[in-house]
Scaffold this active site. Structure first.
Site, PDB file in Angstrom:
ATOM      1  N   CYS B 102       0.810  -1.210   0.000  1.00  0.00           N
ATOM      2  CA  CYS B 102       0.000   0.000   0.000  1.00  0.00           C
ATOM      3  C   CYS B 102       0.846   1.263   0.000  1.00  0.00           C
ATOM      4  O   CYS B 102       0.466   2.281  -0.569  1.00  0.00           O
ATOM      5  CB  CYS B 102      -0.928   0.005   1.202  1.00  0.00           C
ATOM      6  N   THR B 189       8.447  -0.651   5.068  1.00  0.00           N
ATOM      7  CA  THR B 189       7.628  -1.839   4.887  1.00  0.00           C
ATOM      8  C   THR B 189       7.897  -2.491   3.545  1.00  0.00           C
ATOM      9  O   THR B 189       7.836  -1.839   2.508  1.00  0.00           O
ATOM     10  CB  THR B 189       6.143  -1.423   4.965  1.00  0.00           C
ATOM     11  N   GLU B 255       9.656  -5.088   7.920  1.00  0.00           N
ATOM     12  CA  GLU B 255      10.189  -3.734   7.807  1.00  0.00           C
ATOM     13  C   GLU B 255      11.710  -3.813   7.791  1.00  0.00           C
ATOM     14  O   GLU B 255      12.296  -4.736   8.351  1.00  0.00           O
ATOM     15  CB  GLU B 255       9.759  -2.848   8.985  1.00  0.00           C
ATOM     16  N   HIS B 290      -2.619   7.006   2.784  1.00  0.00           N
ATOM     17  CA  HIS B 290      -2.187   5.875   3.579  1.00  0.00           C
ATOM     18  C   HIS B 290      -3.008   5.742   4.861  1.00  0.00           C
ATOM     19  O   HIS B 290      -3.204   4.642   5.372  1.00  0.00           O
ATOM     20  CB  HIS B 290      -0.691   5.993   3.892  1.00  0.00           C
ATOM     21  N   TYR B 294      -5.471   2.250   5.996  1.00  0.00           N
ATOM     22  CA  TYR B 294      -5.642   1.533   7.257  1.00  0.00           C
ATOM     23  C   TYR B 294      -7.107   1.272   7.578  1.00  0.00           C
ATOM     24  O   TYR B 294      -7.411   0.446   8.439  1.00  0.00           O
ATOM     25  CB  TYR B 294      -4.984   2.336   8.389  1.00  0.00           C
ATOM     26  N   GLU B 445       2.224  -0.838  13.960  1.00  0.00           N
ATOM     27  CA  GLU B 445       2.024  -0.213  12.647  1.00  0.00           C
ATOM     28  C   GLU B 445       0.737   0.606  12.640  1.00  0.00           C
ATOM     29  O   GLU B 445       0.660   1.662  12.013  1.00  0.00           O
ATOM     30  CB  GLU B 445       1.971  -1.303  11.578  1.00  0.00           C
TER      31      GLU B 445
END
Lengths: 487, 487, 487, 487
Positions: B102, B189, B255, B290, B294, B445
């Site tokens: 993403c 990520t 990550e 972003h 989520y 996260e």
């Protein structure tokens, strides 16, 4: 479409049997306690004529093609439901209270689709009757109160098994020309300001509850109807002659207890009568619409509270303090979370068999569940920001008093450039929203309107596909065969 | 479009300079610690070929018209953004972790619109370059990691004023054929699973920060790039040979710390270079996308946790207890509130000057703010339901032991019909989500990805029209002239 | 009284039948996974000899008059219980984890008073036996694990009606010289580090459950006892040779599964055997003590987390930011609220018939109920403050690597004056508390230790005098006669 | 000691210059709006003579040795402070509102210890004067209002720098026989029911604020004093002649604005005058006492709300529903958490240099911080349980109406055996506590009394030993030398 003025004039023609504070009220339209609630409804008529707001406030009838007030419309798309929610936010912002027309709108849409499905099963003609009635209603741009909540008596006992058979509205007599109904409806929003009321059952009906499974429309001044106006906190401040202490001088909510003492309803106004298994369909569809509605109006009211909290912080000289900014930021966050839920359940709605649109049931219930929590926290934060003077300020009469008024003017001043009266006014607005006349519109109604929290809880549990969620978990845990990424 | 298999094969061709647990890893694709994170990315390729999910997982390129994987697309409508969020939920459900694509998708869209506006002001050609690069990228169906977060050093000091000039990635040399960049990006990520990385600035730049205002795309195996794999809780359980204790055997997040030690970037891959005032535009647009994201993935992961909690309650024989039902109901409510926010900010998005669509900034920030809270509460509730055995269960090796394995099998059994191993597996899945290998995907996260809570707070405050809210309050309080309903 | 050193030496003499990660462990005292948990217990011995802490850590035996370690004492006053809670806070601060001796201490006190009341009713001699045993125990300054939680099988079914009769520990044979017991105890804190274990029933027993109503003391290395060490998050980091990634190198909690495969217990160590109606008395008295305990230890652990959060904020250069100060302020507030509850239930305790003191049941349950909530929020806030690097930092081995170690040292630096390693260490401590090895001590144990939240809920409801509260309301509302102020 | 009757009689002798709703009130003792607040104070006199409550309500004077009402006493031990908190709970239970004497009690104790320390530094004789005055006060068993909160004007500006020098009470003239003070005190609890008022500064004073650093005692009917009674929600319901709609007929809180228009104070009643650095000591000591107080009274009020919620659930026939039980359980939990904090800060108090006892500052602030949150949630839960009828019920006059009264009696009935009036009464009590006349006593006062939430926040941060907490973290993380368990 009626203007606000025409709407108010039309009310004078209603012959309501209305009681308020122990007395029968003849000219209720000009009664100072009632009038603010009429004004709030009138705003729904005003917006339909307001340049810039027509798109929100009006739409074309799916029955006649004519332009009508959105509050009497059937939802013809998900966009239509989004417009409803945005219209509600606008009205919440403009009135800071309940403007009382959503129950009717949501009821109309629920009865429309439910009556269609009853007819489909039983070959009845409820749906056609309802369409005829609704055309008439749209033509005349009337206002209808949705009347769902029964008084319920012992909550643990079914309608037909209560000690007193009248604890739920029911058919007491079936005649060739119609039915006679009997019972009472409680907490009914805006009924005193409405031309008609839409009687609907309030919960799941079972075998034996046939007489209680009844939906119909009746005029608010029909014979046998008595309306008893509900008390609100600080209601009599409106009789004191001032305009500050009431907090929101122009607008207010309204609920009443409706007594139906053998009221006759002709068949062409009866839209369900005895089909027990459809009662819960009607209730749940209505509830989904109405829980969606709260994603519109309550954010609008919240906007006013945020604005007021921001102003009072400025007047106190602390607007820039980090903790004040943080609290106001939290208020915005909570308001927008509710609105996001209201929008989401609208966008994610779907079409009914009858052709109108229904809000997404799961998300509408999620929306309302948040509404049972956040406005209380918003009020708490507003009280934090406002300071203790919120509930200890002298009265408007003290403020106008020739001697002590000067003391108050001198000592209740905040920052230099803002008159004391300005600060006082904004405090009284916050007071009205958190403790006073419109606090039921923002708090208790957020809790219980469209069903108490537990009702949403049950729906949220039921509307989730738990089998699918469990399947996901079993697969990932390797209880079921794990998904092969390369397959 | 690549299949999952083709994607994984393509990774073998990358010559990454990768370190993990103190050692250089040559065959990282088959490394047991890394592989689950590759699988998670591979799911984004798999879905593009999966019957029934094409509409979510693929779309037509606005640049070439060809069908492409949605993760490399530009949003061409609000519906497109809604599809993104629903795709993310599906992937969250299928992997129970971060699937890592993403940031790239959101970065592509932010760079697209920002480069357009830079060109418009300065007559530069960043936008054309970006389009060329993106066409190539879409053609080859590559995977890109968005690399925004700098290591930042002293958080109170601007990039160009840090003691060490490398604490933010910057242009260390400008050459005729390109630029040389230097610095590091942290918490990145999925970079180890990506073909390229999209370097972007991480915060507002000011005069003097010109060298730090740089956006460009570079291969993950470019010269000068070192990748250091981040530790995760319980990461080495993947080396133990079992498949239960890891909880989520197939999938995991990832990550890494990226070191950029004088990496050359040719001009055709440079999309911003020195235009300080556009850095914040890029950051905020990326952030809005972003924070919207989520609202998709975290509800998907939450669905798995709910399913697992429901199962463990069943295995313990208490699924029907009122308090268990209430807690699971609350979990559903929280998950759907987040998703509603994700949907709402998508539906309410708008078109940029460059022509792609942007999520509604206010609602996207509200979405993310809830994400910084609710998953933690969801984990707490899941721990409540699971019981203390969640963190005291013997190991898989004990369970497989010839002698004590029988004891465990006998004594850790719940209800009669469910094998102990089944119960054990679901406990370990919950453990992985709340404390173990994928807990960073669901908790930390959720807190810090797409910006820490305070970053959303600032945006929420800024994106609200506070003047309007104050105006509403002043009018209702009678400080300004009150609205005349009849006017 | 033993020193820490003597305590550890005494452990070598135990012949435990212990399994860990699928293998029998012979020298468990020096096992790197087990040792930190031994160290934590050793701190309880160390403090008894520490100048300045004797008043907290030691007391005089009510049985022998000699000075003993408080962990083996009977509470002889409310002040004694306050000292217990303060000692627990000190130990929580010094170890940042569960130091494992409270279950034994709380069990001793509960068995003392319950055995007295059994004898009083039945003329048995449990109490005298218990006193004899306890004298021996105090003399030798031993460590005992309280073993209450059974594995329980189907939670909806009584002990004697489970499909498998062993799902609750029970008497499998009664002999002239003693009893044989059988079953398993789960989640038992510190048993591997204890010389003995105190077997107690875990819930209310009813007719038919006589064999399950058993209390007794047995050595941890008795024949028939098998101990299986519970996995903890990141447990194998302790085997990696480093000392940073484990977060808390010296200390850790411990739980194990105890298998009792026909273990013989002589009569002089049996303190209840068949008196079903006293099982719940023992459970509830133990629970009240142990819920009180959490008002001591968890605030102590919380202090460390607050200190760590404060440090990491300093190292990042943001300690003075208003939102950071606010979050740390909230953390302090939550920790002190728990401690206040722990203190209050101690001060408000009362004397039992047997003469020792019991914590106030209502307030102890209130204390624990807060413990099931606040540590999770504290961890969430600590994660917020720490930043995403908390779960993405490279490993200690990377940090020590000759090549990439320099990169990490350069790039993970915060403010100039603090070495990167310092920042890294504090991050790993926070990681250990929120996600890693000691997170069960601070989170899951806070949830389920001393009973899950619902258990407290039930007690809170039961311990309130609701009749009195209703009476107050009725009088004030004028339903009953209103109180006459002048009367 | 005065009886309640003697107290009320003594009030007739006061010649207050009091305004209420714009008019000067001569016989304020019998004024229906004021009287309930007098009754609430009278309860503090009644309890001193009540068999069984003497131990709580009375104590021996440390000055004269005679038995006195606890509200005029100096705390001579921590037990004494515990008794205070328990007395406050009893009074909160009996009145369901603010009984107004705590500010005076807390002020007396703060002035006692602060005046001692001023004298010690400056050789002044404030402390002796104060003792003399207090002896007189105890002898005559008078009631004193603590008057701390200034009107403050621009919150961002120091007292001596305000545009209007009167925004904080200050010495306007120093004479040989005393001082003249000027200014106003806002939100002053119970002043209209008090014989005297204790003037204290409201915040930290700095150089230049000498005239504002003043503490003294003056009669409430001194020349130059004007009292303006604060409005409360639904205050005029007390003028309507009924006794149900007011909710709490007998009792109520009270706040007033005090105008001090050049009031003369003889030196023997001046206890601080110009010692700027002691202002904050007085403020903080007072605040600690008063934040402790809320750990007594608010739980008492909460008990009534819980009782009322329990009753209304019973009357509706849903008392046994799991979600109702859960909500009532949560209410109990919140109330007892507050009380636990109130008890803990009392038990953990310490001795001042002057010899009286001071509550633990940190825990007292923690107590109050919880009070700014939990009562709001308690009210929300009570509204949830009560149902919407809470704010829509008809008026008492409707209920008494010969015609519609019967309708109401029939239709607002809950379960069969409970009369409608009973249900109506309990609803109105809940209404009074959540929205009506006594809601300021339970909500806004909980927020702002004894200082707004931010004030506690600052103290909590300051009273923590953060250095120690950081030291613990550094040691455990191995930044400092790790503790050696064996050392």
């Amino acid at each position: 479409m009626k203007t606000a003025k025409e709407y108010i004039e039309s009310l004078y023609r209603l012959k309501l049997n209305l009681y308020l504070l122990g007395e029968k009220v003849e000219n209720w339209v000009d009664n100072p306690i009632v009038r603010p609630s009429i004004n709030a409804v009138a705003m729904t008529y005003k917006l339909a004529h307001e340049p810039g707001n027509e798109a929100l406030a009006t739409t074309n009838s799916t029955l006649t093609g004519k332009e009508i007030n959105r509050f009497n419309s059937l939802f013809k798309s998900t966009d239509d439901m989004v417009s409803k929610v945005k219209l509600q936010r606008e009205l919440g912002q403009r009135t800071a209270c309940c403007f009382q027309r959503c129950v009717g709108l949501d009821g109309i849409n629920a009865v429309f689709s439910t009556s269609y499905e009853i007819d489909r099963k039983y070959g009845t003609e409820y749906h056609r009757r309802f369409i005829d009635w609704l055309k008439y209603f749209q033509e005349n741009d009337l206002c209808i109160a949705g009347a769902m909540t029964d008084v319920k008596g012992n909550r643990g006992v079914a309608p037909s098994r209560q000690d007193d058979p009248d604890m739920f509205v029911h058919v007491s007599e079936r005649r060739s020309d119609g039915i006679v109904i009997r019972g009472a409806k409680a907490n009914i929003t805006g009924v005193v300001n409405s031309h008609e009321m839409l009687i609907m059952p309030t919960l799941r009906m079972r075998e034996g509850d046939e007489d209680y499974s009844v939906t119909c429309a009746i005029p608010t001044d029909a014979e046998g109807v008595t309306l008893i106006y509900g008390r609100q906190p600080c209601d009599t401040r409106k009789l004191e002659g001032g305009e500050i202490d009431v907090g929101n001088y122009n607008f207010g909510g309204q609920e009443a207890l409706i007594i139906l003492d053998n009221v006759f309803v002709p068949w062409n106004r009866v839209f369900m009568c005895g089909e027990t298994e459809f009662a819960i369909m009607l209730v749940e569809r209505f509830a989904a619409y109405h829980r969606q509605s709260y994603g519109g109006c309550k954010p609008g009211i919240g906007d006013v509270l945020i604005g007021a909290a921001s102003l009072v912080a400025s007047y106190n000289g602390v607007r820039a303090a980090a903790h004040i900014r943080d609290k106001i930021g939290e208020m915005i966050h909570l308001v927008e979370t509710i609105h996001a839920c209201g929008l989401a359940c609208s966008y994610e709605g779907g079409k009914t068999m009858a052709g109108n649109y229904q809000a997404n049931t799961l998300l509408a219930n999620v929306c309302k569940q948040n509404v049972t929590r956040f406005p209380y926290e918003l009020c708490r934060l507003a009280e934090d920001i406002a300071g203790g003077i919120l509930v200890t300020a002298p009265s408007e009469k003290d403020f106008r008093h020739p001697v002590i008024g000067e003391y108050i003017d001198k000592y209740l001043k905040g920052i230099p450039d803002v008159p004391t009266e300005t600060r006082y006014r904004i405090l009284m607005l916050i007071h009205a929203m958190t403790k006073g006349q419109i606090s039921p519109s923002y708090q208790t109604e957020s809790m219980h309107g469209a069903g108490s929290p537990m009702a949403q809880r049950i729906m949220i549990e039921r509307e989730t596909d738990m089998d699918y969620k469990e399947k996901l978990a079993r697969s990932l845990a390797g209880i079921d065969v794990r998904e092969d990424v390369l397959a």
